[in-house]
Design a protein around this motif. Structure first.
Motif, PDB file in Angstrom:
ATOM      1  N   MET A 233      38.615  37.324  43.192  1.00  0.00           N
ATOM      2  CA  MET A 233      40.028  37.017  43.466  1.00  0.00           C
ATOM      3  C   MET A 233      40.830  38.297  43.639  1.00  0.00           C
ATOM      4  SD  MET A 233      42.762  34.714  41.287  1.00  0.00           S
ATOM      5  CE  MET A 233      41.951  33.192  41.749  1.00  0.00           C
ATOM      6  N   ASP A 234      41.664  38.325  44.687  1.00  0.00           N
ATOM      7  CA  ASP A 234      42.620  39.424  44.815  1.00  0.00           C
ATOM      8  C   ASP A 234      44.014  38.900  44.488  1.00  0.00           C
ATOM      9  OD1 ASP A 234      43.620  38.099  47.097  1.00  0.00           O
ATOM     10  OD2 ASP A 234      42.353  39.247  48.459  1.00  0.00           O
ATOM     11  N   ARG A 236      46.634  38.487  46.305  1.00  0.00           N
ATOM     12  CA  ARG A 236      47.195  37.517  47.249  1.00  0.00           C
ATOM     13  C   ARG A 236      46.745  36.102  46.885  1.00  0.00           C
ATOM     14  NH1 ARG A 236      49.640  38.130  51.878  1.00  0.00           N
ATOM     15  NH2 ARG A 236      48.971  40.302  52.114  1.00  0.00           N
ATOM     16  N   ALA A 237      45.455  35.939  46.584  1.00  0.00           N
ATOM     17  CA  ALA A 237      44.960  34.623  46.179  1.00  0.00           C
ATOM     18  C   ALA A 237      45.542  34.212  44.834  1.00  0.00           C
ATOM     19  CB  ALA A 237      43.432  34.640  46.111  1.00  0.00           C
ATOM     20  N   PHE A 238      45.713  35.179  43.939  1.00  0.00           N
ATOM     21  CA  PHE A 238      46.296  34.895  42.629  1.00  0.00           C
ATOM     22  C   PHE A 238      47.707  34.334  42.764  1.00  0.00           C
ATOM     23  CE2 PHE A 238      49.151  36.316  39.282  1.00  0.00           C
ATOM     24  CZ  PHE A 238      48.539  35.829  38.137  1.00  0.00           C
ATOM     25  N   GLU A 240      48.917  32.735  45.114  1.00  0.00           N
ATOM     26  CA  GLU A 240      48.883  31.409  45.726  1.00  0.00           C
ATOM     27  C   GLU A 240      48.329  30.357  44.768  1.00  0.00           C
ATOM     28  OE1 GLU A 240      46.535  29.088  49.355  1.00  0.00           O
ATOM     29  OE2 GLU A 240      46.588  31.283  49.307  1.00  0.00           O
ATOM     30  N   LYS A 241      47.251  30.706  44.032  1.00  0.00           N
ATOM     31  CA  LYS A 241      46.550  29.701  43.222  1.00  0.00           C
ATOM     32  C   LYS A 241      47.072  29.616  41.794  1.00  0.00           C
ATOM     33  CE  LYS A 241      42.288  30.245  45.891  1.00  0.00           C
ATOM     34  NZ  LYS A 241      40.866  30.644  45.861  1.00  0.00           N
ATOM     35  N   ARG A 242      47.772  30.641  41.300  1.00  0.00           N
ATOM     36  CA  ARG A 242      48.357  30.660  39.953  1.00  0.00           C
ATOM     37  C   ARG A 242      47.337  30.309  38.864  1.00  0.00           C
ATOM     38  NH1 ARG A 242      53.878  30.548  39.115  1.00  0.00           N
ATOM     39  NH2 ARG A 242      55.099  30.813  41.017  1.00  0.00           N
ATOM     40  N   ASP A 288      46.056  42.425  48.884  1.00  0.00           N
ATOM     41  CA  ASP A 288      44.630  42.300  49.195  1.00  0.00           C
ATOM     42  C   ASP A 288      43.806  43.387  48.534  1.00  0.00           C
ATOM     43  OD1 ASP A 288      46.522  41.702  51.569  1.00  0.00           O
ATOM     44  OD2 ASP A 288      44.817  40.374  51.945  1.00  0.00           O
ATOM     45  N   GLU A 367      54.673  32.647  49.085  1.00  0.00           N
ATOM     46  CA  GLU A 367      54.439  32.418  50.514  1.00  0.00           C
ATOM     47  C   GLU A 367      55.747  32.072  51.218  1.00  0.00           C
ATOM     48  OE1 GLU A 367      52.706  32.117  54.197  1.00  0.00           O
ATOM     49  OE2 GLU A 367      51.965  33.049  52.360  1.00  0.00           O
TER      50      GLU A 367
END
Length: 906
Positions: A233-234, A236-238, A240-242, A288, A367
Motif C-alpha cells: 500500500m502507498d 494514495r491508496a491509504f 482512498e481506502k482508509r 505514490d 479525491e
C-alpha cells in the motif's frame, strides 16, 4: 540399498522448484533435510573404496554431509553417486561449485559424460543467495535466481517494480522468516544505476524508521535491480481506502516523515571508520512514493535524489517529478523549460501531502479535493490539464478555500494548529518558505498533543468511574491519569521550547508504549470482581511503569514542579465521588503524599457545613432490617446495588444505600450521622408534615441503619399498601428501566392518561419541595420508582410511581455543593459544576429531561449515544432543536412548551 537410492532421488526431484526468471533450482534446506547422515551412509555402503568397514562408512557419511552434500546430491540425481569417492579423496567440497569440465580433470576421458552431466545440472543445486548489505552482485548467465514468483506491479519513468516471492532458505535478506518471503524488485530501464545505488547505501545507513529499508542490489542480463521490502500500500491508496484514521498515528507519521526528510536535506553519518556530510534532496515526493507499512509511513523511490558535497548548493535544474506536487518554481514560464529548484521543492511537495492528510483527518474525501484543484493551463495553443496546488504564482483557489475551511471549521484542535504550518510550507516564495528543520520541530509537538488527546480517551475507558469500575486498580489508574496530565502540563507550559524539541522523539516513543498498554488493558476480560486485592493492584503496574517512564523524560530541575502539579490536580478534582475514590486509594509509597492531600481536600468539602434539620437520632439497629436474598443480585433500573428490598417490623421496605469512605469514622462520622438524621427528618412525614401529592408520590422514611463493615448507610422506606396487591411479592423497577423494557413493544406502553398524571404530580412534588426551600439535586428517571409483582405488567403501575433518590438533597440556603455526579451527568444542567452552587432551575432542567423521556418514551442514554461528541451545552441545544418539537404531535403543545421551559429555565 537400491530402493533407498531411488527413494532419495524421488524426494530430491520433488524438492525441485521452478524459477520464473531462469531454470529450476533445488533449495539447499530441502537437500539438507533429505540427505541426512543416515541416508548418505545407506547410499554409500555399497560403494567400493568407501565400504571397507562400518566405521569408515560412517566417517565418510559425516564428511559428505558436512562438506560435500550438494556435490553428492548432484551425483545422486544424475545416478552417478558412485563417483563421490573421486571428490572425497581429492578433498573437493561444495565451495568449488560451479565446476568447469576442466575442473573435473580427475574424470578420465571414458568418464567425460559424468563430468558433463555434473556441470550441466550443478547450477540448479547452487541458486543465488541474496544477502542484505552485500556489495552489488553481478549475476552471471546460467546462475539461478530463486524467484518463485516475479509479478509486475508498477511502472515509472525510470524503472519497473516487481513483486518477488523468494524461497525462505535462498535468501539472507530477512532473518527468522517463516514461509515464502515477499520482496519488491525495482528494475531500472536504462541500466547503470550506480548513483542511485550509492544514495540508497548512504540513506540506508541512517536506518531511519520512516525511510524504506534498502536490502541490496544486483545486475542480471545487463539490468540493474534494487531490492526492498514488499509494501503493498502507498499513501494514495491509504487516503482512498482508509485502513485506519487515528489522528494521533497520522500526526506521528507526519513528524516521522519530516524528520526523515530533514536527515536527507542535511545528511550526516558517522561511525568508527568514517564521517560523511552531504546536502541532499528527494525531488519526487508524492503519495505514490510514500509507502504505508502497517501503521508506518515510509519515504521511497530515490531515483531523482541527490546527496551533494556540503560545500555545494542544492540548486539544480529539475529533472522530473510529479507535476501535481511540484512547486511554482519547477517551471520557467519565460524560457518554457524546467526551473532551477532546491530543497525548498521538497518542502512544497511535503506541504501538499500534509494538506491532503489534514483533509483526511477532517473526514473529507481527498479525491474530491483533488478534483476541485483541476485546472487547464494554456501555453499558446496548447492546453494542459493538471491538479497542482498552485496557479499563476500563488495558491490555487480550491487550496486556499480548503485551508480556510480547515482553520475555521475543524473540530480537531490539532488540525487547526496544522493549517498555519501548511501555509508556511506552501509559500510560493522559496526564500520565505519554511525550512524542514522548523517544520520537524513543530510537527513533533503537534504529534505529542495528538497523542495526549488520544490517551485521555484511553484513560477514561479504564480508570475509576464510580459506576462499573470501582476497584483499587481503577483508583490507581485514575491517579496515574492525573499524573499523566501533570506531566503534560509541565511539558507544555513549564519546559523551554528547546528542551521540548530535544525530548520529542523519546516522548513519542514512551507515549506509544503507554497507549499500547492501555489498549491491552481495555481488551482484558471482565473478571476483575473475582480478583484478589493483590491481583487487582498488579493490574495497574504496567500502566504505572509506563507513566513513570514518561515522567522520567522531564529534566531533573522540573521534578518538583511535576510532583506539585500532580498533587494540585488531584485536589482540584471537582467531582466529589472521584475525589473520594482518590482519597481512598491504597497507600502505596508512590501515592502516599498525594493520597493524603486528596483525603484532606475531600473531607474539607464533604463536611464543610453540617446540614442538621433536627436533633433526633434516627439511627436504627442494623439487625432490625432484614434484606431479601434476591437483593444481592442486580435489579433492573436500580443502578446496581444502590437499592434493595427487605422487611422492617413485618413491613415490606425498600432500602436505599449511601456509601462512605472506611476512614470516615470517629469524629468525621459524627457529622455524617447528623447529615443522615437531617435527610430522614426531611422524608419522615411525622417530622416534616406533607400535604397534597407529596403524601403519595414520596415514600416515607422511618430511619436509617449503619452497615459499618460495608461502609454504608441504608435509608428505610416502608411500601404503601395497595388494595388487592401482596406487598411481599413486589419487585422494584425504575422508570428508566421500564422505558427500556417496553420501548419496542407498543402494546406494553402505559396509557397516555397515566403519563400525564405522573408528569403533573411529579411537578407538584418538586414545587412543594422548592416552596419549603429544599432542592432534590438528583432528579432522573433512575429515581422515579414503581413496584410491580411481575415484569410483564410493570407498565400498568407507571401512574403510581414515586420520587426517590433524596440522599444528596440539601436546603437551598446550604453552602455545600458537591458538584454533579458522574452517573447522573446527562440529567444535570450544563452550568452545574463543582464551583457552581446548585439552584432550583437545575432541578427544573433535570425534570425537563424526565418529561422528555416520558413524552417520546425513549431513555436519555439512547438519545445521548447518538450525540457522544457533543458537550453538555451543545447537547442541550440539540434536545431543544430536534427532540422537544417532537412532543407537539405526541403530547400536545402545552406539554411541549412545559418541557421547553424546564430545559431553558436558567
Amino acid at each position: 540399498m537400491a530402493e533407498i537410492r531411488e527413494r532419495l532421488r524421488l524426494e530430491i526431484s520433488n524438492a525441485r522448484r521452478d524459477s520464473t526468471c531462469s531454470r529450476p533450482f533445488y533449495p539447499p534446506s530441502e537437500i539438507s533435510r533429505i540427505l541426512t547422515v543416515d541416508a548418505i551412509r545407506a547410499c554409500i555402503s555399497t560403494i567400493p573404496r568407501l565400504n571397507e568397514n562400518e566405521r569408515d562408512v560412517h566417517r565418510f557419511a559425516l564428511l559428505i554431509h558436512k562438506h560435500c552434500i550438494r556435490i553428492f546430491a548432484i551425483l545422486l540425481a544424475n545416478r552417478d553417486e558412485a563417483y563421490i569417492a573421486e571428490f572425497l579423496f581429492r578433498r573437493e567440497n561444495d565451495s568449488r561449485i560451479p565446476y568447469t569440465e576442466n575442473g573435473l580433470y580427475f574424470f578420465a576421458s571414458e568418464k567425460i559424460l559424468v563430468a558433463r552431466r555434473f556441470t550441466d545440472s550443478q547450477k540448479e543445486f547452487d541458486p543465488v543467495i541474496l544477502q542484505k548489505g552485500d556489495i552489488h552482485r553481478m549475476v552471471r548467465d546460467g546462475e539461478v535466481l530463486p524467484f518463485l514468483d516475479d509479478s509486475k506491479i508498477g511502472c515509472g519513468a525510470f524503472g519497473t517494480v516487481y513483486k518477488v516471492v523468494l524461497h525462505p532458505t535462498c535468501q539472507e535478506l530477512v532473518a527468522e522468516n517463516e514461509g515464502e518471503l515477499v520482496i519488491a524488485r525495482k528494475e531500472l530501464k536504462f541500466g547503470g544505476g550506480s548513483k542511485e545505488r550509492s544514495i540508497l547505501d548512504l540513506v540506508g545507513a541512517l536506518q531511519h524508521p520512516h525511510i524504506v529499508e534498502y536490502l541490496g542490489s544486483y545486475t542480471h542480463r545487463a539490468q540493474t535491480n534494487f531490492l526492498f521490502p514488499y509494501v503493498p500500500m502507498d499513501l494514495r491508496a491509504f487516503l482512498e481506502k482508509r485502513p485506519f484514521s487515528d489522528a494521533d498515528t497520522i500526526f506521528e507519521n507526519a513528524y516521522g516523515l519530516s524528520d526523515a526528510l530533514r536527515k536527507i536535506h542535511t545528511f550526516h553519518f558517522k561511525d568508527q571508520h568514517v564521517e560523511i556530510s552531504r546536502i541532499g534532496y528527494h525531488h519526487d515526493l508524492r503519495p505514490d512514493n510514500i509507502l504505508v507499512q502497517g501503521t508506518t509511513f515510509l519515504i521511497a523511490d530515490f531515483g531523482l535524489s541527490e546527496l551533494k558535497p556540503d560545500d555545494r548548493t542544492s540548486k539544480t535544474r529539475l529533472k522530473g517529478g510529479s507535476d501535481d506536487y511540484l512547486g511554482p518554481e519547477s517551471f520557467d514560464e519565460v524560457e518554457l523549460c524546467n526551473g532551477t529548484v532546491g530543497r525548498a521543492l521538497d518542502v512544497w511537495a511535503f506541504g501538499c501531502i500534509l494538506l491532503e492528510l489534514a483533509v483526511f483527518i477532517h473526514g473529507e474525501s481527498v479525491e474530491e479535493f483533488r478534483k476541485a484543484r483541476k485546472a487547464v493551463i494554456t501555453f499558446g495553443n496548447l492546453g494542459i490539464t493538471d491538479y497542482a496546488f498552485h496557479l499563476k504564482g500563488g495558491l490555487r483557489p480550491a487550496v486556499e478555500e480548503k485551508l480556510r475551511t480547515l482553520e475555521q471549521d475543524s473540530g480537531n484542535m490539532q488540525v487547526t494548529k496544522f493549517v498555519p504550518l501548511i501555509r508556511r510550507m506552501l509559500d510560493p516564495n522559496t526564500n520565505t518558505r519554511a525550512n524542514i528543520e522548523d517544520i520537524t520541530r513543530e510537527l513533533g509537538l503537534l504529534a505529542i498533543d495528538s497523542k495526549v488527546h488520544s490517551l485521555k480517551q484511553h484513560f477514561q475507558a479504564v480508570s475509576y468511574d464510580n459506576v462499573s469500575r470501582k476497584m483499587d486498580t481503577h483508583k490507581l489508574i485514575l491517579l496515574e491519569w492525573v499524573r499523566f496530565r501533570a506531566w503534560h502540563l509541565v511539558f507544555d507550559t513549564t519546559m523551554h521550547i528547546g528542551e521540548k524539541h530535544t525530548l520529542t522523539e523519546m516522548a513519542i516513543l514512551r507515549l506509544n508504549r503507554l497507549k499500547n498498554i492501555l489498549e491491552d488493558h481495555m481488551n482484558l476480560p471482565e473478571e476483575e470482581e473475582n480478583q484478589s486485592p493483590a491481583e487487582s493492584l498488579k493490574g495497574s503496574q504496567d500502566i504505572r511503569l509506563a507513566v513513570e517512564s514518561l515522567c522520567e523524560t522531564v529534566p531533573t530541575k522540573y521534578e518538583q514542579a511535576l510532583d506539585e502539579t500532580w498533587t494540585r490536580l488531584v485536589c482540584d478534582v471537582k467531582d466529589v465521588e472521584i475525589l473520594r475514590a482518590l482519597a481512598s486509594a491504597p497507600r502505596l509509597d508512590r501515592y502516599r503524599e498525594v493520597g493524603i492531600d486528596a483525603a484532606k481536600a475531600f473531607m474539607c468539602r464533604a463536611i464543610s457545613e453540617s446540614i442538621r434539620a433536627g436533633r433526633q437520632n434516627r439511627l436504627l439497629e442494623e439487625c432490625s432490617v432484614k434484606l431479601d436474598s434476591s437483593s444481592a443480585r442486580h435489579q433492573p433500573g436500580t443502578q446496581g446495588h444502590s437499592r434493595a428490598m427487605g422487611s422492617f417490623m413485618t413491613q415490606k421496605v425498600m432500602v436505599e444505600w449511601k456509601e462512605y469512605d472506611h476512614r470516615w469514622r470517629g469524629d468525621p462520622g459524627v457529622e455524617i450521622h447528623r447529615t443522615m438524621d437531617a435527610l430522614v427528618n426531611l422524608l419522615d412525614p411525622e417530622e416534616t408534615p406533607r400535604v397534597g401529592v407529596t403524601r403519595t408520590r414520596i415514600l416515607d422514611c422511618v430511619g436509617y441503619f449503619h452497615e459499618e463493615r460495608k461502609c454504608r448507610f441504608g435509608f428505610v422506606y416502608p411500601l404503601k399498601r395497595k388494595d388487592g396487591i401482596d406487598n411481599s411479592k413486589l419487585k422494584l423497577f425504575s422508570l428508566n428501566d421500564v422505558i427500556g423494557m417496553t420501548y419496542d413493544e407498543e402494546t406494553r406502553h402505559p396509557n397516555l392518561g397515566d403519563i400525564f398524571l405522573l408528569a403533573k404530580e411529579l411537578a407538584a412534588c418538586i414545587h412543594a419541595l422548592h416552596k419549603v426551600g429544599w432542592l432534590h439535586k438528583k432528579i432522573s428517571s433512575h429515581h422515579i420508582l414503581m413496584f410491580s409483582p411481575t415484569e410483564d405488567d410493570v407498565h400498568e403501575h407507571v401512574a403510581a410511581a414515586v420520587l426517590a433518590g433524596f440522599d444528596d438533597s440539601r436546603p437551598e440556603a446550604s453552602s455545600v455543593t458537591l458538584g454533579p455526579r458522574v452517573e447522573h451527568e446527562n440529567y444535570q444542567h450544563p452550568f452545574y459544576t463543582q464551583s457552581v452552587g446548585f439552584r432550583k432551575s437545575f432541578d427544573f432542567y433535570s425534570f425537563g429531561i424526565v418529561l422528555l423521556e416520558l413524552g417520546i418514551w425513549l431513555r436519555l442514554s439512547a438519545i445521548r449515544d447518538g450525540h457522544r461528541s457533543l458537550d453538555k451545552k451543545k447537547f442541550q441545544e440539540k434536545l431543544l432543536e430536534y427532540y422537544v418539537p417532537q412532543l407537539g404531535e405526541r403530547m400536545g403543545s402545552l406539554y411541549r412548551d412545559a418541557v421547553r421551559f424546564c430545559l431553558m429555565a436558567d
